[in-house]
Design a protein around this motif. Structure first.
Motif, PDB file in Angstrom:
ATOM      1  N   ALA A 165       1.148  -1.093   0.054  1.00 17.51           N
ATOM      2  CA  ALA A 165      -0.322   0.102   0.473  1.00 17.51           C
ATOM      3  C   ALA A 165       0.901   1.375  -0.232  1.00 17.51           C
ATOM      4  O   ALA A 165       1.706   1.196   0.851  1.00 17.51           O
ATOM      5  N   SER A 166       0.319   1.615  -1.251  1.00 13.68           N
ATOM      6  CA  SER A 166       1.149   3.615  -1.097  1.00 13.68           C
ATOM      7  C   SER A 166       0.683   4.495  -0.947  1.00 13.68           C
ATOM      8  O   SER A 166      -1.087   4.879  -0.940  1.00 13.68           O
ATOM      9  N   GLY A 167       1.134   5.640  -0.681  1.00  9.57           N
ATOM     10  CA  GLY A 167       0.455   7.079  -1.058  1.00  9.57           C
ATOM     11  C   GLY A 167       0.173   8.224   0.483  1.00  9.57           C
ATOM     12  O   GLY A 167       0.502   7.207   1.455  1.00  9.57           O
ATOM     13  N   SER A 168      -0.460   8.289   0.953  1.00  9.56           N
ATOM     14  CA  SER A 168      -0.908   9.611   2.200  1.00  9.56           C
ATOM     15  C   SER A 168      -2.080   8.423   2.980  1.00  9.56           C
ATOM     16  O   SER A 168      -2.943   8.658   2.894  1.00  9.56           O
ATOM     17  N   ILE A 169      -1.075   7.734   3.520  1.00 12.26           N
ATOM     18  CA  ILE A 169      -1.678   6.737   4.752  1.00 12.26           C
ATOM     19  C   ILE A 169      -2.291   6.690   6.050  1.00 12.26           C
ATOM     20  O   ILE A 169      -0.353   7.232   6.222  1.00 12.26           O
ATOM     21  N   SER A 170      -2.601   7.366   7.039  1.00 17.83           N
ATOM     22  CA  SER A 170      -2.513   7.736   8.227  1.00 17.83           C
ATOM     23  C   SER A 170      -1.917   5.917   9.117  1.00 17.83           C
ATOM     24  O   SER A 170      -1.395   6.004   9.651  1.00 17.83           O
ATOM     25  N   ARG A 171      -3.079   5.755   8.466  1.00 19.54           N
ATOM     26  CA  ARG A 171      -2.925   4.497   9.383  1.00 19.54           C
ATOM     27  C   ARG A 171      -3.821   3.067   8.334  1.00 19.54           C
ATOM     28  O   ARG A 171      -4.455   3.455   8.165  1.00 19.54           O
ATOM     29  N   VAL A 172      -2.817   2.071   9.002  1.00 21.63           N
ATOM     30  CA  VAL A 172      -3.460   0.238   7.906  1.00 21.63           C
ATOM     31  C   VAL A 172      -3.636  -0.110   8.764  1.00 21.63           C
ATOM     32  O   VAL A 172      -3.379  -0.875  10.164  1.00 21.63           O
ATOM     33  N   ASN A 173      -5.378  -0.660   8.716  1.00 23.04           N
ATOM     34  CA  ASN A 173      -5.996  -1.732   9.462  1.00 23.04           C
ATOM     35  C   ASN A 173      -5.894  -3.042   8.867  1.00 23.04           C
ATOM     36  O   ASN A 173      -4.895  -3.611   9.053  1.00 23.04           O
ATOM     37  N   THR A 174      -7.451  -3.953   9.384  1.00 25.15           N
ATOM     38  CA  THR A 174      -7.778  -4.737   8.528  1.00 25.15           C
ATOM     39  C   THR A 174      -6.433  -5.289   7.030  1.00 25.15           C
ATOM     40  O   THR A 174      -7.122  -4.417   5.977  1.00 25.15           O
ATOM     41  N   MET A 175      -5.901  -6.167   7.020  1.00 27.19           N
ATOM     42  CA  MET A 175      -5.439  -6.502   5.586  1.00 27.19           C
ATOM     43  C   MET A 175      -5.958  -7.486   5.060  1.00 27.19           C
ATOM     44  O   MET A 175      -5.334  -8.577   5.889  1.00 27.19           O
ATOM     45  N   GLY A 176      -6.209  -8.039   3.923  1.00 28.22           N
ATOM     46  CA  GLY A 176      -5.947  -9.683   3.719  1.00 28.22           C
ATOM     47  C   GLY A 176      -6.438  -9.450   1.843  1.00 28.22           C
ATOM     48  O   GLY A 176      -5.920  -8.656   1.146  1.00 28.22           O
ATOM     49  N   TRP A 177      -6.391 -10.878   1.675  1.00 23.54           N
ATOM     50  CA  TRP A 177      -6.753 -11.823  -0.079  1.00 23.54           C
ATOM     51  C   TRP A 177      -8.538 -12.512   0.264  1.00 23.54           C
ATOM     52  O   TRP A 177      -8.472 -13.425   1.094  1.00 23.54           O
ATOM     53  N   TYR A 178      -8.221 -11.955  -1.149  1.00 24.29           N
ATOM     54  CA  TYR A 178      -9.272 -12.165  -1.949  1.00 24.29           C
ATOM     55  C   TYR A 178      -8.863 -13.233  -2.923  1.00 24.29           C
ATOM     56  O   TYR A 178      -8.224 -12.584  -4.036  1.00 24.29           O
ATOM     57  N   ARG A 179      -9.989 -14.086  -3.438  1.00 23.38           N
ATOM     58  CA  ARG A 179     -10.206 -14.219  -4.916  1.00 23.38           C
ATOM     59  C   ARG A 179     -11.394 -15.324  -6.102  1.00 23.38           C
ATOM     60  O   ARG A 179     -12.579 -14.466  -5.356  1.00 23.38           O
ATOM     61  N   GLN A 180     -11.261 -14.941  -6.708  1.00 28.87           N
ATOM     62  CA  GLN A 180     -12.130 -15.305  -7.643  1.00 28.87           C
ATOM     63  C   GLN A 180     -11.983 -16.019  -8.835  1.00 28.87           C
ATOM     64  O   GLN A 180     -10.772 -15.422 -10.135  1.00 28.87           O
ATOM     65  N   ALA A 181     -12.349 -17.085  -8.925  1.00 26.36           N
ATOM     66  CA  ALA A 181     -12.319 -17.678  -9.858  1.00 26.36           C
ATOM     67  C   ALA A 181     -13.550 -17.782 -11.134  1.00 26.36           C
ATOM     68  O   ALA A 181     -15.321 -17.494 -10.341  1.00 26.36           O
ATOM     69  N   PRO A 182     -13.185 -18.307 -12.225  1.00 17.28           N
ATOM     70  CA  PRO A 182     -14.067 -18.305 -13.257  1.00 17.28           C
ATOM     71  C   PRO A 182     -15.458 -19.020 -13.504  1.00 17.28           C
ATOM     72  O   PRO A 182     -16.153 -19.947 -12.580  1.00 17.28           O
ATOM     73  N   GLY A 183     -16.702 -17.689 -13.107  1.00 16.04           N
ATOM     74  CA  GLY A 183     -17.854 -17.736 -12.819  1.00 16.04           C
ATOM     75  C   GLY A 183     -18.085 -18.416 -11.805  1.00 16.04           C
ATOM     76  O   GLY A 183     -19.172 -18.426 -10.922  1.00 16.04           O
ATOM     77  N   LYS A 184     -17.453 -18.041 -10.694  1.00 16.86           N
ATOM     78  CA  LYS A 184     -17.849 -17.969  -9.128  1.00 16.86           C
ATOM     79  C   LYS A 184     -17.674 -16.718  -8.227  1.00 16.86           C
ATOM     80  O   LYS A 184     -17.362 -16.174  -8.984  1.00 16.86           O
ATOM     81  N   GLU A 185     -18.304 -16.545  -7.410  1.00  8.47           N
ATOM     82  CA  GLU A 185     -18.076 -15.204  -6.893  1.00  8.47           C
ATOM     83  C   GLU A 185     -17.205 -15.124  -6.484  1.00  8.47           C
ATOM     84  O   GLU A 185     -16.056 -16.218  -5.795  1.00  8.47           O
ATOM     85  N   ARG A 186     -16.654 -13.631  -5.968  1.00  7.71           N
ATOM     86  CA  ARG A 186     -15.500 -13.693  -5.301  1.00  7.71           C
ATOM     87  C   ARG A 186     -15.264 -13.940  -3.676  1.00  7.71           C
ATOM     88  O   ARG A 186     -16.463 -13.670  -2.574  1.00  7.71           O
ATOM     89  N   GLU A 187     -13.824 -14.216  -3.020  1.00  4.54           N
ATOM     90  CA  GLU A 187     -14.389 -14.986  -2.144  1.00  4.54           C
ATOM     91  C   GLU A 187     -13.600 -14.918  -0.748  1.00  4.54           C
ATOM     92  O   GLU A 187     -12.484 -14.536  -1.224  1.00  4.54           O
ATOM     93  N   LEU A 188     -13.355 -14.707   0.690  1.00  6.65           N
ATOM     94  CA  LEU A 188     -11.880 -13.768   1.053  1.00  6.65           C
ATOM     95  C   LEU A 188     -11.311 -15.507   1.900  1.00  6.65           C
ATOM     96  O   LEU A 188     -11.121 -16.494   1.803  1.00  6.65           O
ATOM     97  N   VAL A 189      -9.995 -14.837   1.251  1.00  5.32           N
ATOM     98  CA  VAL A 189      -9.018 -15.825   1.651  1.00  5.32           C
ATOM     99  C   VAL A 189      -8.249 -15.994   2.278  1.00  5.32           C
ATOM    100  O   VAL A 189      -8.543 -17.363   3.395  1.00  5.32           O
ATOM    101  N   ALA A 190      -7.812 -15.033   3.151  1.00  7.05           N
ATOM    102  CA  ALA A 190      -7.158 -15.021   4.448  1.00  7.05           C
ATOM    103  C   ALA A 190      -7.285 -13.158   4.887  1.00  7.05           C
ATOM    104  O   ALA A 190      -7.249 -12.486   4.601  1.00  7.05           O
TER     105      ALA A 190
END
Length: 125
Positions: free
Chosen positions: A24-49
Protein backbone atom coordinates in the motif's frame (compact mmCIF):
# COMPACT_ATOMS: atom_id res chain seq x y z
CA UNK A 1 -3.20 8.88 -4.41
CA UNK A 2 -3.56 5.69 -2.42
CA UNK A 3 -3.03 2.43 -4.24
CA UNK A 4 -2.37 -1.24 -3.62
CA UNK A 5 0.11 -2.94 -5.92
CA UNK A 6 0.25 -6.71 -6.07
CA UNK A 7 2.92 -9.05 -7.36
CA UNK A 8 3.88 -12.69 -7.32
CA UNK A 9 1.21 -14.52 -9.28
CA UNK A 10 1.94 -17.02 -12.02
CA UNK A 11 1.70 -20.60 -13.21
CA UNK A 12 2.66 -23.39 -10.84
CA UNK A 13 2.26 -27.16 -10.83
CA UNK A 14 0.02 -28.89 -8.29
CA UNK A 15 1.84 -29.25 -5.01
CA UNK A 16 3.95 -26.19 -5.72
CA UNK A 17 4.23 -22.88 -3.91
CA UNK A 18 3.87 -19.18 -4.64
CA UNK A 19 4.20 -16.01 -2.59
CA UNK A 20 1.98 -13.01 -3.26
CA UNK A 21 2.87 -9.52 -2.11
CA UNK A 22 0.77 -6.38 -1.86
CA UNK A 23 2.15 -2.97 -0.97
CA UNK A 24 0.00 0.00 0.00
CA UNK A 25 1.33 3.41 -0.93
CA UNK A 26 0.21 7.03 -0.80
CA UNK A 27 -0.91 9.36 1.96
CA UNK A 28 -1.87 6.73 4.52
CA UNK A 29 -2.39 7.60 8.15
CA UNK A 30 -2.95 4.08 9.41
CA UNK A 31 -3.36 0.57 7.99
CA UNK A 32 -6.06 -1.52 9.62
CA UNK A 33 -7.03 -4.99 8.41
CA UNK A 34 -5.37 -6.38 5.30
CA UNK A 35 -6.44 -9.43 3.40
CA UNK A 36 -6.55 -11.54 0.28
CA UNK A 37 -9.60 -12.50 -1.75
CA UNK A 38 -9.86 -14.62 -4.86
CA UNK A 39 -12.28 -15.06 -7.71
CA UNK A 40 -12.35 -18.12 -9.92
CA UNK A 41 -14.10 -18.10 -13.33
CA UNK A 42 -17.85 -18.27 -12.91
CA UNK A 43 -17.65 -17.93 -9.14
CA UNK A 44 -18.12 -15.12 -6.66
CA UNK A 45 -15.18 -13.44 -5.00
CA UNK A 46 -14.34 -15.13 -1.71
CA UNK A 47 -12.24 -14.21 1.28
CA UNK A 48 -9.05 -16.26 1.51
CA UNK A 49 -7.25 -14.81 4.52
CA UNK A 50 -7.17 -11.67 6.66
CA UNK A 51 -4.74 -10.22 9.17
CA UNK A 52 -5.53 -7.50 11.66
CA UNK A 53 -3.29 -4.63 12.61
CA UNK A 54 -2.43 -6.62 15.72
CA UNK A 55 -1.46 -9.70 13.76
CA UNK A 56 -4.54 -11.86 14.31
CA UNK A 57 -5.29 -14.05 11.31
CA UNK A 58 -8.25 -15.87 9.86
CA UNK A 59 -8.48 -18.22 6.89
CA UNK A 60 -11.16 -19.82 4.75
CA UNK A 61 -11.33 -23.50 5.57
CA UNK A 62 -10.10 -24.74 2.21
CA UNK A 63 -6.67 -23.09 2.65
CA UNK A 64 -6.02 -23.68 6.33
CA UNK A 65 -2.68 -25.37 6.87
CA UNK A 66 -1.54 -24.56 3.33
CA UNK A 67 -1.60 -20.73 3.14
CA UNK A 68 -0.03 -18.24 5.53
CA UNK A 69 -0.82 -14.54 5.64
CA UNK A 70 1.65 -12.09 7.16
CA UNK A 71 2.35 -8.39 7.09
CA UNK A 72 5.20 -5.93 7.37
CA UNK A 73 3.63 -2.94 9.05
CA UNK A 74 6.68 -0.76 8.49
CA UNK A 75 6.35 -1.30 4.74
CA UNK A 76 2.53 -1.35 4.63
CA UNK A 77 2.82 -4.70 2.89
CA UNK A 78 0.86 -7.93 3.20
CA UNK A 79 2.00 -11.33 1.97
CA UNK A 80 0.29 -14.59 1.17
CA UNK A 81 2.52 -17.64 1.20
CA UNK A 82 0.75 -20.43 -0.64
CA UNK A 83 1.96 -24.01 -0.54
CA UNK A 84 0.62 -27.43 -1.52
CA UNK A 85 -1.29 -25.65 -4.25
CA UNK A 86 -4.22 -27.40 -5.88
CA UNK A 87 -5.93 -26.80 -9.23
CA UNK A 88 -8.95 -25.48 -7.35
CA UNK A 89 -6.78 -22.65 -6.03
CA UNK A 90 -6.68 -21.26 -9.56
CA UNK A 91 -8.17 -17.76 -9.49
CA UNK A 92 -7.44 -14.08 -9.68
CA UNK A 93 -6.19 -13.04 -6.25
CA UNK A 94 -7.01 -9.56 -4.97
CA UNK A 95 -5.43 -7.68 -2.12
CA UNK A 96 -7.69 -5.66 0.15
CA UNK A 97 -6.81 -3.15 2.84
CA UNK A 98 -8.74 -0.92 5.16
CA UNK A 99 -6.76 2.32 5.24
CA UNK A 100 -7.19 5.48 7.21
CA UNK A 101 -6.62 8.47 4.92
CA UNK A 102 -7.20 12.21 5.08
CA UNK A 103 -10.62 13.32 3.87
CA UNK A 104 -10.71 15.00 0.46
CA UNK A 105 -11.67 18.29 2.09
CA UNK A 106 -8.68 18.02 4.37
CA UNK A 107 -10.83 17.97 7.48
CA UNK A 108 -10.10 14.91 9.50
CA UNK A 109 -9.60 11.30 8.48
CA UNK A 110 -11.74 8.45 7.18
CA UNK A 111 -11.29 4.69 6.88
CA UNK A 112 -11.86 3.27 3.39
CA UNK A 113 -11.45 -0.11 1.76
CA UNK A 114 -9.01 -0.31 -1.14
CA UNK A 115 -8.39 -3.08 -3.67
CA UNK A 116 -5.41 -4.16 -5.70
CA UNK A 117 -5.61 -4.78 -9.44
CA UNK A 118 -5.57 -8.56 -9.05
CA UNK A 119 -2.94 -11.14 -9.92
CA UNK A 120 -3.58 -14.43 -11.71
CA UNK A 121 -2.64 -17.68 -9.98
CA UNK A 122 -2.92 -20.78 -12.14
CA UNK A 123 -2.28 -24.24 -10.73
CA UNK A 124 -1.93 -26.76 -13.52
CA UNK A 125 0.29 -29.55 -14.74
Amino acid sequence: QVQLVESGGGLVQPGGALRLSCAASGSISRVNTMGWYRQAPGKERELVAVISSGGSTNYVGSVKGRFTISRDSAQNTVYLQMSSLKPEDTAVYYCNANLVVRRNNGLGYVANDYWGQGTQVTVSS
